[in-house]
Enzyme design. Structure first.
Site, mmCIF file in Angstrom:
data_model
loop_
_atom_site.group_PDB
_atom_site.id
_atom_site.type_symbol
_atom_site.label_atom_id
_atom_site.label_comp_id
_atom_site.label_asym_id
_atom_site.label_seq_id
_atom_site.Cartn_x
_atom_site.Cartn_y
_atom_site.Cartn_z
ATOM 1 N N VAL A 149 0.811 -1.221 0.000
ATOM 2 C CA VAL A 149 0.000 0.000 0.000
ATOM 3 C C VAL A 149 0.844 1.270 0.000
ATOM 4 C CG1 VAL A 149 -1.999 -1.068 1.087
ATOM 5 C CG2 VAL A 149 -0.222 -0.051 2.528
ATOM 6 N N GLY A 150 2.158 1.146 0.129
ATOM 7 C CA GLY A 150 3.002 2.330 0.125
ATOM 8 C C GLY A 150 4.460 1.956 -0.060
ATOM 9 N N GLY A 193 8.447 4.006 -0.186
ATOM 10 C CA GLY A 193 9.290 5.187 -0.178
ATOM 11 C C GLY A 193 10.715 4.798 -0.486
ATOM 12 N N GLU A 253 8.887 -0.098 2.646
ATOM 13 C CA GLU A 253 7.673 -0.558 1.987
ATOM 14 C C GLU A 253 6.637 -0.831 3.064
ATOM 15 O OE1 GLU A 253 9.393 -2.996 -1.889
ATOM 16 O OE2 GLU A 253 8.927 -4.084 -0.030
ATOM 17 N N LYS A 306 5.389 -2.076 8.170
ATOM 18 C CA LYS A 306 6.394 -1.241 7.507
ATOM 19 C C LYS A 306 7.723 -1.985 7.515
ATOM 20 C CE LYS A 306 8.483 3.386 7.800
ATOM 21 N NZ LYS A 306 8.419 4.690 8.514
ATOM 22 N N ASP A 319 7.343 16.154 9.709
ATOM 23 C CA ASP A 319 6.712 15.909 8.405
ATOM 24 C C ASP A 319 5.192 15.890 8.530
ATOM 25 O OD1 ASP A 319 6.863 15.597 5.681
ATOM 26 O OD2 ASP A 319 7.140 13.418 5.742
#
Length: 394
Positions: free
Chosen positions: A74-75, A77, A81, A96, A195
């Site tokens: 789902v993500g 960077g 992952e 993660k 962030d």
């Protein structure tokens, strides 16, 4: 090949041994290894109990994610992952996985840094860390947010779908302020997120916001006024001037980003749009002229639900304070929360002195109108990892 823990640095090896799957299943959040002062831990509030989280085995993590099946990704960077998964007890999770060479010191440092920040946070408006896994690789396990991020709810709806309503947006603003105020003032660790943005604020089923992705977070011991950080990481359009130019990080760094977040909630615009124009550069003249309605998402103004004019004025006023170029003149998150929750607005209390002749620290220098960013890659940190929308960039 040697096991991971035998090829690791001393502090990391000790953590790996303490979190071995053969040891206790539930563990306390570890001490932060970045900071050289042992007195900082003693200065933490004595009444706050260490959060606890689970140490998962690799098999549990692998089974939860279906063997890290591509359909569950789902993500992604530059350094991690994120996979959707479900534990044996039915809990939906986001796993993660930190990427890189198994003996990479940067990866180990990032893993410990994230444990040392979010691992100490317990608040309804902070996404909870459920546990970690250090078996075969490095994994962090969070609660999964099926409703996605604020960014996805604002920007990724289907054509003609109803926009997020005003009541939900204002609730998200207040809830996120509560979570950020807790990180700065209420948590046993004084945490600077670094962030804050719409894609890093997730929504529960009842639209309660939860701050996520602590991959860039730092903590400040009580005796420190700020930290100097290099390299500069974060999201263009949300970076405070003092951080962007000098690497200075403190609570006011997050306050600036929160101001941009408020503008995004109001306007339904991204921090930097497809033409490289910043939200702040567009909004600042409207804020200066008090044109609140012109700041609002047209879908709200034209929609049946409408909006609360007083709340809109509050959001605009608070945003204008948060995005001031000088950190000295920005409010704290405690003051931000008071203003959002209804304390009387006294504009004279927040009036700034007239700039001296030749003063180059004017408000207009931080519009970020000429950014050279590439579509989805406008940040150098990791993506928001805990929702179906975590791959969105801002």
């Amino acid at each position: 090949m040697k096991p991971l823990y035998l090829r690791s640095s001393g502090s990391f090896k000790r953590l790996l041994l303490s979190l071995s799957p053969h040891r206790a299943k539930r563990v306390h959040a570890p001490p932060d290894v970045e900071h050289p002062s042992a007195q900082a831990e003693a200065a933490s509030p004595p009444h706050e109990r260490n959060p606890e989280w689970e140490c998962f085995s690799y098999e549990e993590v692998r089974r939860a994610t279906g063997g890290f099946r591509a359909a569950n990704l789902v993500g992604r960077g530059g350094s991690s992952e994120v996979y959707r998964g479900e534990l044996a007890d039915g809990r939906a999770v986001a796993v993660k996985r930190l990427m890189g060479a198994s003996a990479c010191e940067r990866r180990e440092r990032d893993f410990l840094a994230e444990l040392g920040t979010v691992g100490h946070a317990t608040h309804p408006n902070v996404c909870p860390l459920l546990g970690c896994c250090v078996d075969r690789d490095l994994y962090l396990v969070f609660a999964f947010s099926a409703r996605g991020s604020v960014s996805a709810n604002l920007h990724d709806g289907e054509e003609g779908a109803p926009a997020m309503g005003w009541e939900a947006r204002y609730g998200v603003a207040v809830g996120t302020a509560r979570g950020l105020e807790y990180l700065h003032k209420g948590c046993r660790r004084r945490i600077i997120h670094r962030d804050i943005k719409a894609s890093n604020v997730l929504l529960t089923d009842d639209f309660q916001p939860q701050i996520s992705d602590f991959g860039l977070a730092k903590w400040l011991p009580t005796e420190w006024t700020h930290r100097a950080i290099a390299p500069i990481e974060g999201t263009f359009g949300c970076l405070a001037p003092e951080y962007y130019t000098r690497g200075i990080v403190d609570e006011k760094t997050d306050v600036f980003a929160f101001g941009v977040f408020l503008l995004e909630l109001m306007a339904g615009r991204k921090p930097v749009d497809g033409t490289h124009r910043s939200l702040l550069g567009w909004a600042r003249p409207l804020l200066n002229e008090g044109k609140t309605e012109a700041l609002l998402d047209p879908r709200i103004v034209a929609g049946n639900g409408g909006y609360d004019a007083e709340q809109a004025r509050r959001l605009a006023f608070v945003a204008s304070l948060c995005v001031r170029a000088s950190a000295t003149w920005r409010p704290s998150m405690t003051e931000v929360l008071e203003l959002l929750e209804g304390v009387e607005i006294k504009e004279e209390r927040w009036a700034m002195p007239e700039p001296a002749a030749g003063d180059d620290e004017g408000e207009e220098m931080w519009g970020f109108d000429d950014l050279d960013d590439d579509d989805e890659d406008e940040e150098s940190g990791t993506p928001s990892p805990l929702s179906t929308s975590s791959a969105s960039s801002a």
